[in-house]
Scaffold this motif. Structure first.
Motif, mmCIF file in Angstrom:
data_model
loop_
_atom_site.group_PDB
_atom_site.id
_atom_site.type_symbol
_atom_site.label_atom_id
_atom_site.label_comp_id
_atom_site.label_asym_id
_atom_site.label_seq_id
_atom_site.Cartn_x
_atom_site.Cartn_y
_atom_site.Cartn_z
ATOM 1 N N SER A 3 -6.610 -20.505 -9.313
ATOM 2 C CA SER A 3 -7.331 -19.453 -10.241
ATOM 3 C C SER A 3 -8.072 -18.507 -9.235
ATOM 4 O O SER A 3 -8.416 -17.326 -9.441
ATOM 5 N N ASP B 176 -1.812 -18.155 -14.885
ATOM 6 C CA ASP B 176 -2.278 -19.120 -14.265
ATOM 7 C C ASP B 176 -2.486 -20.357 -14.859
ATOM 8 O O ASP B 176 -3.359 -20.665 -15.702
ATOM 9 N N ARG C 90 -16.422 -24.685 -12.944
ATOM 10 C CA ARG C 90 -15.710 -23.678 -13.622
ATOM 11 C C ARG C 90 -16.575 -23.280 -14.806
ATOM 12 O O ARG C 90 -16.226 -22.140 -15.310
#
Ligand SMILES: Nc1ncnc2c1ncn2[C@@H]1O[C@H](COP(=O)(O)OP(=O)(O)OP(=O)(O)O)[C@@H](O)[C@H]1O
Ligand SMILES: [Mg+2]
Length: 186
Positions: free
Chosen positions: A14, A74, A119
């Motif tokens: 990512s 992704d 994240r």
């Protein structure tokens, strides 16, 4: 062009995809936030939401490609069937498909990165190192062409490498042989 990232959780996909998206002016469609959104909407976790998230991302990627725009997908793409889905999509849309696999040859560093990142995907638990090792053991063999990026290198350097390969390749699409590294089995 359809660009598809691949690699184990926490390996750096990512981070590189985000830089690549900025450089190409292309959207990045990540699978994990889509799955988290399904759970937040009340879809039960024992439903096949992992597969569903790939299918949703494929649908969105198809819409973007239909507009004539490039898109970056992704996802871990450890399952051969998932990679086949991207081949099918690129074929249907008549666009070039480019896989970019990210690897981290230093397991200690990989683990530290995995365990120290945040994240912040609402409702999505961070994968454990044990789950990453289990996925590594089950990563489907892959001998198709893809650009291999080693995430020991700085993110910017890998973004530049990907941009160089993608742009060089599209400029010389008639003779792509040798431009893409044939990857090793992960
Ligand atoms: N050189 C580097 N390349 C890539 N990531 C790096 C690098 N150095 C540090 N990192 C950090 O490694 C962490 C893991 O990266 P990232 O979240 O991009 O992995 P991922 O492959 O997308 O994982 P997942 O499949 O779980 O989404 C991030 O916190 C990122 O900032
Ligand atoms: Mg990611």
């Amino acid at each position: 062009m359809l660009v598809v990232m691949s690699g184990l959780p926490g390996v750096g996909k990512s981070s590189i995809a985000a830089g690549l998206g900025r450089r190409l002016g292309a959207p990045v469609l990540s699978v994990d936030p889509v799955e988290a959104a399904m759970w937040r909407a009340g879809v039960a976790r024992d439903q096949p939401t992992g597969l569903a998230a790939y299918v949703v991302v494929e649908t969105l990627a198809a819409e973007i490609l239909a507009l004539g725009q490039a898109v970056i997908v992704d996802a871990v793409n450890d399952v051969a069937q998932a990679r086949e889905m991207w081949h099918d999509l690129a074929g249907r849309r008549g666009v070039a498909l480019r896989f970019v696999q990210v690897v981290c040859p230093d397991p200690g560093l990989h683990r530290r990165r995995l365990e120290s990142r945040e994240r912040g995907i609402d409702g999505f638990p961070e994968p454990t190192w044990a789950s990453v090792e289990a996925r590594r053991a089950n990563f489907d063999a892959w001998d198709g062409e893809r650009l291999m990026l080693d995430s020991l290198a700085p993110i910017d350097a890998n973004v530049q490498r990907a941009v160089d390969h993608l742009t060089r390749d599209s400029a010389r699409r008639e003779s792509p042989a040798g431009m893409w590294e044939r990857g090793m089995a992960p």
